[in-house]
Design an enzyme around this catalytic site. Structure first.
Site, PDB file in Angstrom:
ATOM      1  N   ARG A 144       0.829  -1.217   0.000  1.00  0.00           N
ATOM      2  CA  ARG A 144       0.000   0.000   0.000  1.00  0.00           C
ATOM      3  C   ARG A 144       0.862   1.265   0.000  1.00  0.00           C
ATOM      4  NH1 ARG A 144      -3.503  -3.377  -0.367  1.00  0.00           N
ATOM      5  NH2 ARG A 144      -5.594  -3.185   0.519  1.00  0.00           N
TER       6      ARG A 144
ATOM      7  N   SER B  31     -10.611  -0.127   3.545  1.00  0.00           N
ATOM      8  CA  SER B  31      -9.780  -0.308   4.737  1.00  0.00           C
ATOM      9  C   SER B  31      -9.328   1.052   5.234  1.00  0.00           C
ATOM     10  CB  SER B  31      -8.532  -1.124   4.400  1.00  0.00           C
ATOM     11  OG  SER B  31      -8.880  -2.398   3.960  1.00  0.00           O
TER      12      SER B  31
ATOM     13  N   GLU C  68      -4.575   4.084   6.482  1.00  0.00           N
ATOM     14  CA  GLU C  68      -4.225   3.998   5.062  1.00  0.00           C
ATOM     15  C   GLU C  68      -4.808   5.237   4.359  1.00  0.00           C
ATOM     16  OE1 GLU C  68      -5.716   0.423   3.127  1.00  0.00           O
ATOM     17  OE2 GLU C  68      -5.486   1.345   1.175  1.00  0.00           O
TER      18      GLU C  68
HETATM   19  N1  EPU Z   1     -10.227 -10.082  10.716  1.00  0.00           N
HETATM   20  C1  EPU Z   1     -10.886 -10.126  11.929  1.00  0.00           C
HETATM   21  N2  EPU Z   1     -11.865  -9.224  12.153  1.00  0.00           N
HETATM   22  C2  EPU Z   1     -12.246  -8.300  11.247  1.00  0.00           C
HETATM   23  C3  EPU Z   1     -11.557  -8.231  10.011  1.00  0.00           C
HETATM   24  C4  EPU Z   1     -10.546  -9.146   9.761  1.00  0.00           C
HETATM   25  O1  EPU Z   1     -10.607 -10.960  12.760  1.00  0.00           O
HETATM   26  O2  EPU Z   1     -13.163  -7.534  11.529  1.00  0.00           O
HETATM   27  C5  EPU Z   1      -9.206 -11.085  10.414  1.00  0.00           C
HETATM   28  C6  EPU Z   1      -9.764 -12.132   9.458  1.00  0.00           C
HETATM   29  O3  EPU Z   1     -10.364 -13.187  10.120  1.00  0.00           O
HETATM   30  C7  EPU Z   1      -8.541 -12.608   8.720  1.00  0.00           C
HETATM   31  C8  EPU Z   1      -7.656 -11.378   8.715  1.00  0.00           C
HETATM   32  O4  EPU Z   1      -8.135 -10.516   9.729  1.00  0.00           O
HETATM   33  O5  EPU Z   1      -7.880 -13.607   9.446  1.00  0.00           O
HETATM   34  C9  EPU Z   1      -7.612 -10.693   7.368  1.00  0.00           C
HETATM   35  O6  EPU Z   1      -8.910 -10.247   7.011  1.00  0.00           O
HETATM   36  P1  EPU Z   1      -9.358 -10.041   5.476  1.00  0.00           P
HETATM   37  O7  EPU Z   1      -8.972 -11.224   4.678  1.00  0.00           O
HETATM   38  O8  EPU Z   1     -10.776  -9.624   5.502  1.00  0.00           O
HETATM   39  O9  EPU Z   1      -8.452  -8.884   4.922  1.00  0.00           O
HETATM   40  P2  EPU Z   1      -7.799  -7.599   5.583  1.00  0.00           P
HETATM   41  O10 EPU Z   1      -6.373  -7.884   5.884  1.00  0.00           O
HETATM   42  O11 EPU Z   1      -8.656  -7.120   6.697  1.00  0.00           O
HETATM   43  C10 EPU Z   1      -6.944  -6.666   3.269  1.00  0.00           C
HETATM   44  C11 EPU Z   1      -6.994  -5.377   2.519  1.00  0.00           C
HETATM   45  C12 EPU Z   1      -8.353  -5.182   1.838  1.00  0.00           C
HETATM   46  C13 EPU Z   1      -8.565  -6.347   0.903  1.00  0.00           C
HETATM   47  C14 EPU Z   1      -8.522  -7.651   1.725  1.00  0.00           C
HETATM   48  C15 EPU Z   1      -8.679  -8.876   0.879  1.00  0.00           C
HETATM   49  C16 EPU Z   1      -5.462  -3.903   3.690  1.00  0.00           C
HETATM   50  C17 EPU Z   1      -5.319  -2.658   4.497  1.00  0.00           C
HETATM   51  N3  EPU Z   1      -6.707  -4.253   3.403  1.00  0.00           N
HETATM   52  O12 EPU Z   1      -7.878  -6.566   4.352  1.00  0.00           O
HETATM   53  O13 EPU Z   1      -8.299  -3.991   1.074  1.00  0.00           O
HETATM   54  O14 EPU Z   1      -9.805  -6.257   0.229  1.00  0.00           O
HETATM   55  O15 EPU Z   1      -7.244  -7.746   2.408  1.00  0.00           O
HETATM   56  O16 EPU Z   1      -7.512  -9.133   0.174  1.00  0.00           O
HETATM   57  O17 EPU Z   1      -4.462  -4.497   3.315  1.00  0.00           O
HETATM   58  C18 EPU Z   1      -8.910  -1.687   0.927  1.00  0.00           C
HETATM   59  O18 EPU Z   1      -7.724  -1.434   0.793  1.00  0.00           O
HETATM   60  O19 EPU Z   1      -9.784  -0.776   0.930  1.00  0.00           O
HETATM   61  C19 EPU Z   1      -9.317  -3.067   1.148  1.00  0.00           C
HETATM   62  C20 EPU Z   1     -10.575  -3.376   1.389  1.00  0.00           C
END
Ligand code: EPU
Length: 343
Positions: free
Chosen positions: A166, A242, A338
């Protein structure tokens, strides 16, 4: 060139924050942007300048006393077609997901996992957007810009953009100096689906889609459905995707956290660093689904802050700070936004 004084910004930011900019300038060509810069220099105008894309990564804390620039250039052009690769030049003002759809329809592959990410093509090259195991940088070969101080055209190779998670040089040493006008992508004629990211295979199974016969359009639609289930539609609930980035911590810090939290989700970055999902930490602190004033934490994804209606930028910033404090007190990690705060 379209010029608007005292421009209302609510429709130009996906949080739906009401703020005003002294002036909004929308340009239709590189020449128009250059002539804007030359006129500004000639009139010795030193008021702040902000280039926006889809406004999906911005938080207006106050009214903006300066000029906001926006690209109205819309063109997609193949620059070379060699063997398995196609090279495509895309103007920065095109909506990112329109570009992904266009690429899939044209049988140019690679971008499927980046479907439905909000924002514009220009922002993708600044922010290095990413999702489901893909990042914009995997496909960007170079970026055309206009120097907002001199009006000169300058090209940056992907290496010069210094892409990271990012992150890019446009968020650091080059910040505010260059307007991205075109992004050059290298895509493939062969479809090589990336399905390893948690959730994709399960979603295909749930839809009775056989992995071996998977089409690019089916993968794109599956990604769209996964995103829709987790992320709010800005037209229904103001948000900027995010709000925080995930935290990258040294292995030693991670080991300590793992002792105290055996179920902590994590991804190895390399042998020295581990990425910890900020959404998980926020949820552990009890913030998921909570509201503070008119700002809230989304019920289905704690990484997303939402405008519950009539929130100001300061309301969202106050919620951000409370969450940062709680996460730091509990895990010793300072999570960073972010989203760009515009004061
Ligand atoms: N998790 C939780 N609680 C929550 C959210 C997430 O426990 O409320 C845990 C999930 O269980 C999982 C981990 O965190 O183990 C990762 O969650 P998720 O796969 O939903 O992805 P993320 O890391 O929260 C990132 C990106 C998103 C992207 C998703 C899918 C960043 C800052 N965000 O989110 O990007 O869609 O992966 O690849 O890296 C964006 O940039 O606007 C965005 C939505």
């Amino acid at each position: 060139m379209k010029i608007q004084d005292n421009c209302q910004l609510a429709t130009y930011n996906t949080f739906g924050i009401e703020a005003t900019a002294d002036r909004m300038v929308e340009y239709e060509s590189v020449e128009e942007l250059q002539s804007f810069v030359h006129q500004r220099n000639a009139s010795a105008d030193s008021s702040p300048l902000l280039h926006i894309g889809g406004g999906s990564n911005l938080l207006f804390i106050d009214d903006f006393h300066g000029t906001i620039l926006r690209s109205n250039m819309r063109k997609i052009q193949v620059t070379a077609d060699e063997g398995d690769n196609v090279y495509v030049c895309v103007t920065a003002g095109i909506v990112w997901d329109d570009w992904v759809q266009y690429a899939v329809d044209s049988h140019w592959y690679g971008l499927e996992n980046l479907s439905l990410i909000p924002g514009t093509v220009g922002a993708s090259a600044v922010q290095n957007i990413g999702a489901y195991g893909s990042e914009a940088k995997d496909f960007i070969i170079f970026v055309d810009t206009v120097d907002l101080q001199t009006g000169e055209i300058r090209h940056f190779t992907a290496e010069e953009c210094r892409y990271g998670y990012r992150d890019s040089a446009f968020k650091h040493e080059l910040k505010g100096r260059y307007a991205v006008t075109h992004v050059h992508f290298k895509l493939s004629h062969s479809f090589r689906p990336k399905l390893d990211y948690g959730g994709i295979r399960k979603a295909l199974e749930d839809r009775n889609i056989d992995e071996t016969n998977l089409t690019p359009e089916q993968l794109r639609q599956t990604i769209i459905e996964i995103r829709r289930a987790k992320l709010p539609e800005p037209s229904e609930l103001g948000n900027a995707g995010s709000f925080f980035t995930n935290s990258i911590v040294p292995q030693a810090t991670f080991k300590q956290l793992l002792n105290e939290n055996p179920n902590i989700p994590h991804y190895e970055v390399d042998k020295d660093y581990v990425k910890i999902p900020a959404g998980w930490m926020i949820e552990q602190c009890g913030w998921k689904g909570k509201t503070l004033g008119k700002a809230g934490v989304y019920e289905r994804q704690a990484l997303v802050l939402v405008n519950r209606g009539g929130a100001t930028g300061k309301d969202i910033a106050a919620l951000c700070e409370r969450i940062q404090e709680d996460v730091e007190a509990r895990f010793g990690i300072r999570i960073e936004p972010e989203v760009n705060f515009i004061a």
